[in-house]
Structures are given as C-alpha cells and as structure tokens.
Design a protein around this motif. Structure first.
Motif, PDB file in Angstrom:
ATOM      1  N   PRO A 210       0.819  -1.224   0.000  1.00 54.58           N
ATOM      2  CA  PRO A 210       0.000   0.000   0.000  1.00 54.58           C
ATOM      3  C   PRO A 210       0.848   1.266   0.000  1.00 54.58           C
ATOM      4  O   PRO A 210       0.518   2.232  -0.703  1.00 54.58           O
ATOM      5  CB  PRO A 210      -0.824  -0.138   1.288  1.00 54.58           C
ATOM      6  CG  PRO A 210      -0.906  -1.606   1.531  1.00 54.58           C
ATOM      7  CD  PRO A 210       0.419  -2.142   1.092  1.00 54.58           C
ATOM      8  N   SER A 211       1.950   1.287   0.753  1.00 57.53           N
ATOM      9  CA  SER A 211       2.808   2.467   0.787  1.00 57.53           C
ATOM     10  C   SER A 211       3.441   2.720  -0.573  1.00 57.53           C
ATOM     11  O   SER A 211       3.523   3.866  -1.026  1.00 57.53           O
ATOM     12  CB  SER A 211       3.908   2.288   1.839  1.00 57.53           C
ATOM     13  OG  SER A 211       3.357   2.161   3.128  1.00 57.53           O
ATOM     14  N   ALA A 212       3.886   1.642  -1.246  1.00 53.53           N
ATOM     15  CA  ALA A 212       4.502   1.803  -2.569  1.00 53.53           C
ATOM     16  C   ALA A 212       3.500   2.367  -3.563  1.00 53.53           C
ATOM     17  O   ALA A 212       3.824   3.264  -4.351  1.00 53.53           O
ATOM     18  CB  ALA A 212       5.042   0.457  -3.050  1.00 53.53           C
ATOM     19  N   LEU A 213       2.254   1.871  -3.526  1.00 54.77           N
ATOM     20  CA  LEU A 213       1.236   2.378  -4.442  1.00 54.77           C
ATOM     21  C   LEU A 213       0.871   3.816  -4.115  1.00 54.77           C
ATOM     22  O   LEU A 213       0.699   4.651  -5.018  1.00 54.77           O
ATOM     23  CB  LEU A 213      -0.010   1.481  -4.387  1.00 54.77           C
ATOM     24  CG  LEU A 213      -0.051   0.324  -5.400  1.00 54.77           C
ATOM     25  CD1 LEU A 213       1.131  -0.621  -5.224  1.00 54.77           C
ATOM     26  CD2 LEU A 213      -1.369  -0.445  -5.286  1.00 54.77           C
ATOM     27  N   ALA A 214       0.742   4.107  -2.838  1.00 57.27           N
ATOM     28  CA  ALA A 214       0.385   5.468  -2.435  1.00 57.27           C
ATOM     29  C   ALA A 214       1.452   6.467  -2.882  1.00 57.27           C
ATOM     30  O   ALA A 214       1.142   7.552  -3.392  1.00 57.27           O
ATOM     31  CB  ALA A 214       0.200   5.529  -0.921  1.00 57.27           C
ATOM     32  N   HIS A 215       2.715   6.088  -2.718  1.00 60.27           N
ATOM     33  CA  HIS A 215       3.804   6.970  -3.130  1.00 60.27           C
ATOM     34  C   HIS A 215       3.771   7.194  -4.640  1.00 60.27           C
ATOM     35  O   HIS A 215       3.930   8.327  -5.119  1.00 60.27           O
ATOM     36  CB  HIS A 215       5.138   6.353  -2.723  1.00 60.27           C
ATOM     37  CG  HIS A 215       6.327   7.166  -3.134  1.00 60.27           C
ATOM     38  ND1 HIS A 215       6.672   8.330  -2.510  1.00 60.27           N
ATOM     39  CD2 HIS A 215       7.241   6.964  -4.128  1.00 60.27           C
ATOM     40  CE1 HIS A 215       7.761   8.834  -3.083  1.00 60.27           C
ATOM     41  NE2 HIS A 215       8.122   8.009  -4.069  1.00 60.27           N
ATOM     42  N   ALA A 216       3.543   6.122  -5.390  1.00 62.60           N
ATOM     43  CA  ALA A 216       3.525   6.248  -6.843  1.00 62.60           C
ATOM     44  C   ALA A 216       2.349   7.082  -7.327  1.00 62.60           C
ATOM     45  O   ALA A 216       2.464   7.811  -8.312  1.00 62.60           O
ATOM     46  CB  ALA A 216       3.464   4.862  -7.475  1.00 62.60           C
ATOM     47  N   LEU A 217       1.232   7.000  -6.636  1.00 62.63           N
ATOM     48  CA  LEU A 217       0.008   7.673  -7.082  1.00 62.63           C
ATOM     49  C   LEU A 217      -0.200   9.026  -6.415  1.00 62.63           C
ATOM     50  O   LEU A 217      -1.203   9.704  -6.684  1.00 62.63           O
ATOM     51  CB  LEU A 217      -1.204   6.770  -6.804  1.00 62.63           C
ATOM     52  CG  LEU A 217      -1.204   5.428  -7.567  1.00 62.63           C
ATOM     53  CD1 LEU A 217      -2.280   4.502  -7.009  1.00 62.63           C
ATOM     54  CD2 LEU A 217      -1.421   5.662  -9.053  1.00 62.63           C
ATOM     55  N   GLY A 218       0.708   9.406  -5.534  1.00 58.02           N
ATOM     56  CA  GLY A 218       0.564  10.704  -4.863  1.00 58.02           C
ATOM     57  C   GLY A 218      -0.564  10.738  -3.856  1.00 58.02           C
ATOM     58  O   GLY A 218      -1.159  11.801  -3.602  1.00 58.02           O
TER      59      GLY A 218
END
Length: 896
Positions: free
Chosen positions: A180-188
């Motif tokens: 979830p953190s990796a996706l959140a970082h990528a998606l802003g």
C-alpha cells in the motif's frame, strides 16, 4: 554460495552516519535536511525519500563512490509513477517518480523494438479494452520478457485507456505489508487520519480512470487482497501485473508468455527462413549492437539456431549471449553453452561490463540472478526438490521425481531434509509450486500422463545448486539406477500387448536414458551401463538409432575389455550383463551390414552364456549374419537348430523369432510351400501374445510370398496392414521396409508412379535414420523404377548414388551390384555406350580385387541375381566400353 543482501536504507544511513562520527543533529546541520526526516529514514518510517534528500545527505557525509552505492538501493524502493504516456514506455522500472518532462540524456533510453510478441501484445490490449477483464497478469519464467511486454502495452494503448498510467516496480519492496505504501507513493496519495492506507487508496481511486501497472508481484502474493479491493471498489481502474506466479484472484486474466519461436535445429531449412524466426532475429539484432560487423553466414545461422534452442527461446538469455558477439563467434559460443554442468552456460549469460549491468535491474544482470529470485521465493521443500530435479535431462514423470528426488538417503541428509521428508502428496505439492512459480512447466506425455520439464537455463541453475551442496554424484547414481531398472522392465513388454505404450515411454524418457548411459560410462559403472545398453537394442533398432546404439554398446564393451591397470577395466561386470550387451551389439552390427563385427560379437555372446534359451538366440542371430553374407545353407541350419531348442523349452516368444527368420529365408530361396505354414504359425502365435510389431514383420513376409505367387491384390492388403501397424507403433525401421515392399508390389503391377512414391517415402526414412544400407538398397529400387519410366538420367543418378554409399561403407559387392543394374537398364533402354562403360568399370574393379584377370580366390563376389545379369551382359558386351563406342561411331559413319 549465497550473496549477502544489501543493507536497508535505514540501516545504511545509520551505519554511514555513525562511521563518520556524526549525530542526527550534526548531520541535519551539515546537510540542511531536517532532524525529523533523518530520524524517520533511520527508523524505517520514511522508506521513499526524495532524490534531492539523498544527494544532500551524501554530500554532507562526503561519501566515496562505494559508500554512496550503499544508499543506491533506496533509490529503487519506491514506485515508479508515470503520468506522461509520452515517455511511459521509455521509462525503465527504476522506482523513481517521474516529473512532467522526460529526463535528459540517456538515463531512460528508448527500449529496442519488441520482437516476436505481436499476438501476446494484441491479446493483452484487447483484454484491457474489455470491461470484464480489468486485470491482466503476464506470467512466465525468469527472463521471458514480462516487463518488456508491459512497457510495450502501455506505449501502444488507445487514448481512452492511456489517459492516466502509473507503473510501480515492486521488486525492491520486501514485504506484502509495504505494497500500500509503494502504491500510495507512486500515485501521490497521502495518509488520512483514522483510515488504513488501503482504504485511502480505494477512496482516492474510486472515480479515477487509471491503468495501474504492477511489475514483479510474485514475492508479494499476500497483498492480493488489496488488488481485489481495487477491482471491486474502483470501477474505472485496470491492473496490468507481471508475475512469475498468477495472483489468483477473481477477475484475473492470465496471459502466459511462451519462449520465442525458433526453428527445430534438427531439421534443415534455409538460412533466410531460419532468420525470420523471432529468437534468431533477436539474437542477430543484439549481436550487431555488440559487434556492428557481425556476419550472418549459413554456418553462423546453424550455430545460432542451436544456441537459441539451447537457451530455450528465453529472450533475456538470448540477449545476454548475443552480447558476447564482439568476443566469441557463434560456434565458440555454442561450445561454451554446451557445458554438461551448465557452468559455461551460466557464466556466458552474465552482463560483462558495469554499463551493461546497469542496463537492467539486479535480477537481469545474469540469468543466474533472474532464476535465483524465483528460487528464494520457494519454501524449503520446494527448494530441495528444485535443485534435485536438475539431475534430469529433458522431461520427467511424477514417478521418476519421487523415486530419484524423494526422501534422502543418509549420505545426503541435512537438517533441511530431516525436517521436510517428502511423501507422494508432498512431492506433488512441491512440483505444483515449481510450476506456479514458472520454474518448470507441465505437458502431457504420449499416454496423456503429466510430464514436467525445465527450460535449459533454469535446469543449469538447478544443477549448479546441486553441485554446491555436494549432492550431484549421489543423485546421478540414483538417476542411472532408476532408468536402468525402468528400461529393463519396459523391454519385457516390447513383444506383448503393452508394446506400443512401452515404446512411447522409452521415447519420452530417451533424454534421461542418454544421460544415464553417459554417467555410467564416465564413472565406469560398467555393469550398470552394460545392463542399460543391452536392454535398449529393440528400441534402437526399431526407432532408427542403430548407429548411436552401436557407439554406446560397443564403447561400453571396449571399456569392459580394457586392462584393469587403466582404471577402466571390467571389474565388477557380471557375465549376464556382458552377455546381454554382446547380444545387443550383434544385432546392431548385423543391422548395419557389418557382418564381421556381428559374427565376432555373436560368437562371444554364445561363449559367454550357458543358458539354452540364450544360446538359441545366439544361433538365430548368427543365422542372420550367415544369410546376409549369402550363405543360405548355413543360415537355414542355424535357424533350424535355434528353433528346435526353443520348441523344446516351450519358449514361445523365442520360437516366434526363429519362425520368422526361417520363413523369410525360405521365401528368398524360392521354397514358398515350406515357408507358408511357418508364416501362418508365426502370425497365429504373435496375435495370441499381442506382439503387434512381430505381426507386422510376418505380414511383410506373407505379402512377399503372395506377390511371388501372383496374388497381387492380396499382397497389397497384407502389406498395407503391416504398414499401418508400423506407423501406429512409430517404428521407422519397419515403416521404411513396408513402404519399400509396397513399392516393389506397385512395380509388379506396372504402376511405376506409385512405386516411385513408395520408394521415395522409404528413402526419406532411411536417410533420417542414417541407415546407409537401407538407403543404398532403396536407391537401387528408385533407379530401376526411373528407368522403367524412361528417365535414364534420373535412373543413372540414383544408381550411382547407391554405389557411392555402398563404396563409402566398404560394401563392395553391393556397390558393384548397383553398377551392374545400371549397365543392365542402360542396355535395355538402348544406351549401349553407357552400358559398356559401366560394365567395364565393374570388370576392372573385380579384376583389381582378384589380383588380376582370371585369378582365383576372389575377394569380391556379386550377389547371385547380379551375377546372372553380369554374365548375360558380358555376352552382349564382350569389348571394353571404349571399343563399343567406337564401333557405334563407325556404324553411324557407314550409314551416313
């Protein structure tokens, strides 16, 4: 030896700061980075710091290049956020956030054109365009090109799907909890108080039209629930996932990437056609990148075809090998790749330069790294099974995997094996896990049971792991023993109702059988090797492996006869094993018309056994040698003696062989009345025991007898039944004989066009089997038939080719027979000069081998039928050929 993992960003920064004698406060003061940020990084809270932050910290610590490299993994731990489709396809999976402009320089070089994936690209694009396929997972083994295809997909999407694309490289994400953190970082997406990050992601993406590309998901499968939530709660989002293992959630469509297509290296095709295959196209393009002057000669194409086959059509492996083209020619590269241990193969499949290593992710710097990634995702039992499966060559059955790679004997035991003893269910679970992780694949066998195999590169890595753990020798011995027992068991079924199934099983296992033969020879386990070779004669003879079989069995016999001082003597070889190998050698030598060796082996076999049944078989085999040498009387006596012994013993199967041999001899001698009851008895008994090949052989003899008696229609039905059985058994030797017999029948019926078709089909089989004797005999038939069709140039070409093949094998009588036939058909067609010249050549060769004209003690005797033709022709052409031509010319001048 396992390579140590690089430290995490948190640990690396803490170690570097401490080594330079700085506190967090002092580092903050020197770098301009806040204490809070430094503290968050070192506690692992901030796992994705900005690039500028890392540069400031590196400068403040005055890091050397090597020290700075310790922070480099951190630059690849975040998700790659692609907001601009214009340079999405050009972005490598680095994990760095992309800004609105493409990076300067060649940091994000445009990937080379995609080769050989047009159908897969079309399938993925079509799937993403459909509402009910909102998640597509690209699967396949290491190096198959999943990431590259994903980039091509997002670079070729229609505008409706390309509005918002995010690419997240998950390879550096260590645990599913961090997805979830990796996706959140990528998606802003930022955290919300009182709400899990997964909930926040779903809420933020509810109305967003997005294609989310998740690269390298196989080690994070526990995060599959997040993907399910996204599909369920975000109706406008689509997922494109690359993974060596399917994610296995509702709504997933799996697209498995196969190896690149390539030609079969065993078949001869034109260089242009071979180069059109995607695997070869990729190799040549990458080779020319490494060596601009790379020459594609026919010899190079043949080597490249074998290289691509050796590499299993895996794109990454092909690219890594082709990159050596500035140092190695394709032929030299092939030698490296052919290393039996796989070490040469794996060392070649490694990027050679630092620049080359940086061109791909850590998993793509070598094929060993790529496969190791998958290996470390397996549980302990599957890891043990994976490396042990490296002992196999080709494919294998579940039964073989359990017998060879199952519970470990004391010599191989270790703590891992003691805690993971495999029973049948556990073995099947482990095999399934290996298939799911794309480390091996399953395919149906000839009897529709499951068989498994690995790509060559993956198998090489398994063998390397086996070597590192000192298990290779013991596993190879178990492998050789298992396949020796299997072949001996199947041999007992080759003349019964299970004949076809047993032949198919031997064909399925032949790669492993070869590996077992090689091991017994190299390790001088001669008793085991002689047992294995001795049980294979039937398979070698019927499947067209006679030449190879001779090399194996005669090589083993030579080692067994070597003096003990050489270290390869026959110590430990039992007489029974030696006798069986001698029997095999006798049959294979006779089948290749090497009668001197056949008799030598046959006499040795007879002397080595004291069992009446085996002595009778020796007599039958020696009878074959006598028949082939033209001594029909001795052959008849040996057959009759062998048959009498077998009848007394009640050995029905042995008697069937004797009946067949004796009836064939009687037909050859023209004694059809005595031959017929023997054939009928043989057929009846063979049908009773279910010996289908034996039935087919007897039908050949019956068809020949019917043809000689004038029953041409009955003969055709008989021979067609025989051909059908041989073809059903995939018996190439028998099929070639049946086609030739049908060709002779067609000639007797004056259907010469049909005869040409039959003989041509027979010739093709003999050529594929490298059976020179059969090829030469069939070329004779083709020569006669071409002459009857009035095509003397073609007839001459066939008959001279037949003579050349016999001459090359030192079969002088057979070579001269072909020339006598040429002289005969030339005379009958009115080409008197050709007839005279050819007959003169025959006379010259006969005189030369006799030591002069009219000498006694002839070293060469023509077969009886050819001798009659030869004598007849001599009465027509008493002068040398040159005189015949001069006489014709004189007659022509007188007529003028």
């Amino acid at each position: 030896m396992a390579h140590p993992e690089p430290p995490t960003l948190a640990l690396a920064l803490q170690q570097l700061r401490t080594a330079h004698g700085l506190t967090q406060e002092e580092l903050a003061e020197h770098s301009g980075v806040s204490i809070r940020t430094i503290s968050d990084i070192e506690r692992g809270i901030s796992r994705y710091p900005r690039r500028d932050t890392l540069r400031l910290l590196s400068a403040a610590l005055e890091l050397t290049a090597d020290e700075e490299a310790l922070l480099r993994p951190a630059r690849f731990t975040g998700g790659a956020h692609v907001t601009s489709l214009a340079h999405a396809a050009a972005a490598p999976m680095t994990g760095e956030p992309m800004t609105g402009e493409p990076p300067a320089g060649d940091e994000f070089a445009v990937p080379p054109p995609l080769i050989g994936r047009a159908s897969e690209l079309k399938a993925v694009r079509a799937a993403l365009a459909e509402d009910h396929d909102r998640m597509v997972t690209l699967t396949g083994p290491a190096g198959i090109g999943k990431t590259r295809l994903a980039l091509e997909v997002i670079g070729s999407l229609p505008p409706a799907l390309a509005a918002d694309v995010a690419v997240v490289d998950l390879a550096p994400v260590a645990h599913a909890a961090y997805v979830p953190s990796a996706l959140a970082h990528a998606l802003g997406v930022r955290e919300r108080a009182g709400q899990s990050l997964s909930e926040t992601l779903c809420a933020e993406l509810t109305d967003r039209r997005l294609l989310l590309v998740l690269d390298t998901f196989e080690h994070l499968l526990e995060a599959r629930s997040l993907l399910s939530q996204l599909l369920e709660r975000c109706p406008h989002a689509r997922l494109l996932v690359t993974s060596r293992h399917p994610v296995e959630i509702a709504g997933e469509r799996v697209v498995a990437l196969p190896p690149l297509a390539m030609p079969d290296p065993r078949r001869a095709i034109s260089a242009d056609l071979a180069l059109s295959a995607p695997a070869l196209t990729l190799f040549v393009e990458r080779a020319r990148s490494a060596q601009p002057g790379f020459a594609v000669t026919p010899a190079a194409v043949r080597a490249i075809t074998r290289i691509c086959a050796r590499l299993g059509g895996i794109p990454l492996a092909i690219e890594l090998a082709a990159a050596w083209s500035d140092r190695l020619a394709p032929r030299e590269m092939l030698l490296q790749l052919s290393s039996a241990s796989g070490r040469g193969l794996l060392s070649l499949l490694t990027r050679r330069t630092e620049a080359g290593a940086q061109a791909g992710s850590a998993r793509q710097r070598s094929m060993r790294d790529a496969v190791s990634w998958s290996y470390h995702l397996l549980d302990g039992r599957a890891q043990v099974l994976f490396r042990r499966l490296g002992v196999f060559a080709g494919s294998w059955s579940v039964e073989a995997a359990e017998a060879i790679c199952g519970p470990t004997p004391p010599a191989l035991s270790n703590s891992l094996d003691q805690n993971n003893q495999s029973d049948e269910d556990a073995s099947l679970v482990a095999l399934t896990q290996l298939v799911d992780h794309s480390l091996m694949f399953a395919a149906p066998s000839s009897d529709d049971s499951a068989r498994f195999s690995m790509h060559t590169v993956i198998a090489a890595h398994a063998r390397t792991l086996l070597d590192e753990r000192k298990e290779s020798a013991s596993l190879a011995q178990r492998h050789a023993a298992y396949f020796t027992d299997l072949v001996e068991r199947l041999e007992q079924e080759l003349t019964g109702a299970q004949q076809r199934q047993s032949l198919m099983r031997l064909a399925d296992e032949y790669d492993n059988i070869r590996a077992a033969l090689r091991w017994t020879r190299e390790h001088h386990d001669l008793d085991l090797g002689l047992r294995l070779a001795g049980a294979l004669w039937w398979f070698w003879e019927t499947r067209g492996y006679g030449i190879e079989g001779r090399e194996w069995v005669e090589g083993m016999l030579a080692l067994a006869d070597a003096p003990a001082s050489t270290g390869s003597g026959g110590s430990g070889v039992r007489d029974e094993s030696l006798a069986r190998a001698l029997y095999c050698a006798t049959i294979l030598a006779a089948g290749r018309h090497d009668y001197a060796r056949a008799e030598q082996f046959g006499r040795a076999f007879l002397a080595k056994t004291d069992q009446p049944a085996k002595q009778a078989r020796a007599l039958l085999t020696l009878g074959n040698v006598a028949k082939f040498r033209g001594d029909q009387a001795q052959a008849g006596q040996l057959y009759s003696d062998g048959l009498a012994i077998l009848r007394d013993l009640g050995d029905t199967r042995g008697a069937l062989v004797a009946l067949n041999n004796l009836s064939a001899l009687l037909i050859e001698c023209g004694d059809l009345d005595r031959a017929l009851p023997l054939i009928e008895e043989s057929l009846r008994l063979k049908r009773q025991v279910g010996d289908r090949r034996g039935v087919a052989v007897s039908l050949i003899n019956l068809g020949e007898l019917q043809r000689l008696r004038g029953g041409l229609t009955a003969a055709r039905h008989t021979l067609e039944e025989s051909l059908q059985i041989f073809e059903d058994l995939e018996d190439r030797q028998g099929t070639a004989v049946a086609q030739s017999s049908l060709g002779e029948l067609a000639s007797a019926q004056q259907d010469f066009a049909q005869a040409m078709e039959r003989f041509t089909a027979s010739l093709d089989l003999y050529q594929r089997m490298e059976d020179v004797a059969g090829e030469a005999q069939t070329l004779q038939h083709l020569g006669r038939t071409a002459a009857r069709l009035g095509d003397m140039p073609q007839a001459e070409a066939y008959l001279r080719a037949s003579a050349d093949r016999c001459e090359a094998q030192n079969q002088i009588p057979q070579a001269l027979e072909s020339l006598v036939i040429l002289a005969s058909v030339a005379w009958e067609s009115g080409q008197r000069s050709l007839a005279g010249q050819t007959l003169s050549a025959v006379r010259e060769r006969l005189n030369r081998t006799r030591g002069g004209s009219g000498g006694s003690g002839s070293q060469v005797a023509l077969p009886p039928a050819s001798q009659a033709d030869y004598t007849r022709l001599l009465s027509y052409i008493p002068q040398p050929a040159i005189d015949v031509r001069r006489a014709e010319e004189a007659a022509e001048q007188e007529g003028a």
